[in-house]
Design a protein around this motif. Structure first.
Motif, PDB file in Angstrom:
ATOM      1  N   LYS A  45       0.824  -0.779  -0.471  1.00 26.46           N
ATOM      2  CA  LYS A  45      -0.084  -0.004  -0.203  1.00 26.46           C
ATOM      3  C   LYS A  45       0.612   1.594   0.186  1.00 26.46           C
ATOM      4  O   LYS A  45       1.975   1.750   1.125  1.00 26.46           O
ATOM      5  CB  LYS A  45      -1.235   0.012   1.224  1.00 26.46           C
ATOM      6  N   HIS A  46       0.398   1.936  -1.089  1.00 28.37           N
ATOM      7  CA  HIS A  46       1.611   3.221  -1.285  1.00 28.37           C
ATOM      8  C   HIS A  46       1.164   4.491  -0.373  1.00 28.37           C
ATOM      9  O   HIS A  46       0.163   3.972   0.232  1.00 28.37           O
ATOM     10  CB  HIS A  46       1.435   3.634  -2.689  1.00 28.37           C
ATOM     11  N   LYS A  47       2.114   5.388   0.146  1.00 28.93           N
ATOM     12  CA  LYS A  47       1.966   5.902   0.714  1.00 28.93           C
ATOM     13  C   LYS A  47       0.178   7.266   0.719  1.00 28.93           C
ATOM     14  O   LYS A  47       0.079   8.284   1.660  1.00 28.93           O
ATOM     15  CB  LYS A  47       3.195   7.039   1.551  1.00 28.93           C
ATOM     16  N   GLU A  48       0.317   7.244  -0.459  1.00 35.07           N
ATOM     17  CA  GLU A  48      -0.319   8.465  -1.089  1.00 35.07           C
ATOM     18  C   GLU A  48      -1.851   7.954  -1.587  1.00 35.07           C
ATOM     19  O   GLU A  48      -2.180   8.486  -2.360  1.00 35.07           O
ATOM     20  CB  GLU A  48       0.230   9.442  -2.470  1.00 35.07           C
ATOM     21  N   THR A  51      -4.813   2.047  -2.778  1.00 31.14           N
ATOM     22  CA  THR A  51      -5.232   0.491  -3.260  1.00 31.14           C
ATOM     23  C   THR A  51      -3.711   0.050  -3.394  1.00 31.14           C
ATOM     24  O   THR A  51      -2.896   0.394  -2.543  1.00 31.14           O
ATOM     25  CB  THR A  51      -5.128   1.580  -4.795  1.00 31.14           C
ATOM     26  N   TYR A  52      -3.920  -1.431  -3.536  1.00 29.63           N
ATOM     27  CA  TYR A  52      -3.076  -2.384  -3.037  1.00 29.63           C
ATOM     28  C   TYR A  52      -2.495  -2.651  -5.022  1.00 29.63           C
ATOM     29  O   TYR A  52      -2.856  -2.942  -6.166  1.00 29.63           O
ATOM     30  CB  TYR A  52      -3.359  -3.688  -2.654  1.00 29.63           C
ATOM     31  N   GLU A  53      -0.849  -2.702  -4.412  1.00 27.50           N
ATOM     32  CA  GLU A  53      -0.162  -2.720  -6.090  1.00 27.50           C
ATOM     33  C   GLU A  53       0.707  -3.950  -5.486  1.00 27.50           C
ATOM     34  O   GLU A  53       1.357  -4.330  -4.303  1.00 27.50           O
ATOM     35  CB  GLU A  53       0.660  -1.462  -6.158  1.00 27.50           C
ATOM     36  N   ALA A  54       1.148  -4.285  -6.861  1.00 23.34           N
ATOM     37  CA  ALA A  54       1.943  -5.284  -6.465  1.00 23.34           C
ATOM     38  C   ALA A  54       3.689  -4.785  -6.682  1.00 23.34           C
ATOM     39  O   ALA A  54       3.704  -3.801  -6.596  1.00 23.34           O
ATOM     40  CB  ALA A  54       2.546  -7.019  -7.933  1.00 23.34           C
ATOM     41  N   PRO A  55       4.565  -5.517  -5.887  1.00 19.90           N
ATOM     42  CA  PRO A  55       5.649  -4.711  -6.146  1.00 19.90           C
ATOM     43  C   PRO A  55       6.222  -4.693  -7.364  1.00 19.90           C
ATOM     44  O   PRO A  55       6.163  -5.914  -8.279  1.00 19.90           O
ATOM     45  CB  PRO A  55       6.700  -5.457  -4.885  1.00 19.90           C
ATOM     46  N   GLY A  56       6.841  -3.560  -7.326  1.00 17.23           N
ATOM     47  CA  GLY A  56       7.544  -3.183  -9.153  1.00 17.23           C
ATOM     48  C   GLY A  56       8.078  -1.867  -8.775  1.00 17.23           C
ATOM     49  O   GLY A  56       7.627  -0.825  -8.653  1.00 17.23           O
ATOM     50  N   PRO A 135      -6.911  -8.960  -3.286  1.00 14.24           N
ATOM     51  CA  PRO A 135      -7.117  -7.331  -2.982  1.00 14.24           C
ATOM     52  C   PRO A 135      -8.421  -7.489  -4.272  1.00 14.24           C
ATOM     53  O   PRO A 135      -8.277  -7.577  -5.263  1.00 14.24           O
ATOM     54  CB  PRO A 135      -6.470  -6.247  -2.953  1.00 14.24           C
ATOM     55  N   GLN A 136      -9.241  -6.528  -3.448  1.00 11.04           N
ATOM     56  CA  GLN A 136     -10.164  -5.498  -4.990  1.00 11.04           C
ATOM     57  C   GLN A 136     -10.084  -4.781  -5.530  1.00 11.04           C
ATOM     58  O   GLN A 136     -10.059  -3.891  -6.747  1.00 11.04           O
ATOM     59  CB  GLN A 136     -12.137  -5.882  -4.417  1.00 11.04           C
ATOM     60  N   ASN A 137      -9.087  -3.841  -4.456  1.00 12.72           N
ATOM     61  CA  ASN A 137      -8.736  -2.499  -4.494  1.00 12.72           C
ATOM     62  C   ASN A 137      -7.518  -2.210  -5.347  1.00 12.72           C
ATOM     63  O   ASN A 137      -6.794  -1.661  -4.466  1.00 12.72           O
ATOM     64  CB  ASN A 137      -9.642  -1.220  -3.720  1.00 12.72           C
ATOM     65  N   PRO A 141      -5.857  -1.538 -11.626  1.00 10.86           N
ATOM     66  CA  PRO A 141      -6.753  -2.710 -11.670  1.00 10.86           C
ATOM     67  C   PRO A 141      -6.789  -3.649 -13.025  1.00 10.86           C
ATOM     68  O   PRO A 141      -6.519  -4.341 -12.730  1.00 10.86           O
ATOM     69  CB  PRO A 141      -7.958  -2.151 -11.108  1.00 10.86           C
ATOM     70  N   LEU A 142      -6.692  -2.756 -14.547  1.00  6.28           N
ATOM     71  CA  LEU A 142      -6.516  -3.338 -15.852  1.00  6.28           C
ATOM     72  C   LEU A 142      -5.667  -4.063 -15.792  1.00  6.28           C
ATOM     73  O   LEU A 142      -5.287  -5.174 -16.997  1.00  6.28           O
ATOM     74  CB  LEU A 142      -7.284  -2.435 -16.667  1.00  6.28           C
ATOM     75  N   ILE A 143      -4.267  -3.204 -15.406  1.00  2.00           N
ATOM     76  CA  ILE A 143      -3.008  -4.186 -15.113  1.00  2.00           C
ATOM     77  C   ILE A 143      -2.658  -4.976 -14.725  1.00  2.00           C
ATOM     78  O   ILE A 143      -2.298  -7.040 -15.032  1.00  2.00           O
ATOM     79  CB  ILE A 143      -1.803  -3.122 -15.536  1.00  2.00           C
TER      80      ILE A 143
END
Length: 167
Positions: A45-48, A51-56, A135-137, A141-143
């Motif tokens: 989860k980024h500070k800004e 939403t959730y993201e895979a590391p990269g 996660p859902q959010n 999302p499309l990538i």
């Protein structure tokens, strides 16, 4: 499908994700790492963002793309012990928050099994979460949904091949 569009970060109908076995190394600009630890998904989860993201992240000048993946995994999750393997090359065509021109950009998709984390994050990430479910959010999302789908497809094929070889 609605939950994939809620944060509005991507121009939905304009993005296309493709997969390749390989492309010229000089084209690889990003690395994304699908990660697990003790059977749980690892997401940041980024500070800004909420939403959730895979590391990269972006490849630095002169950096080997697998080194990019390792560095980003360490920076964004605090992973200090892990096994990481390339899965495939992907590309994204269309304008989004990291590609203002919309031209096709290429990245390396990897998988990492993380066995140990450092106690503290030293990056733009607010926190790392281990999850039983995806996660859902998503931030992208499309990538991200397509990258996870591809990983699961490849993992299922590998598992089937192992079972066939065992018979």
């Amino acid at each position: 499908m609605k939950s994939l569009w809620q944060n509005g970060k991507e121009k939905s109908d304009m993005l296309e994700v493709k997969f390749y076995d390989t492309v010229d190394d000089s084209l690889l600009k990003f690395a994304v790492i699908i990660s697990q630890s003790n059977g749980k998904w690892v997401f940041c989860k980024h500070k800004e963002r909420d939403t959730y993201e895979a590391p990269g992240g972006h490849r630095e000048v002169g950096e080997d793309i697998l080194e990019t993946a390792k560095r980003e995994l360490q920076e964004e999750t605090g992973a200090i012990q892990f096994d990481i393997n390339p899965i495939c090359v992907y590309s994204v065509t269309g304008k989004n928050s990291v590609n203002e021109t919309g031209e096709e950009t290429f990245g390396l998709l990897c998988f990492a099994e993380i066995t140990e984390f450092a106690g503290k994050l030293e990056s733009e990430m607010k926190k790392v979460e281990l999850m039983d479910e995806l996660p859902q959010n998503w931030t992208y999302p499309l990538i991200q949904s397509k990258l996870i789908e591809k990983y699961l497809q490849i993992e299922t094929q590998s598992y089937s091949q192992i079972q066939l070889a065992a018979k």
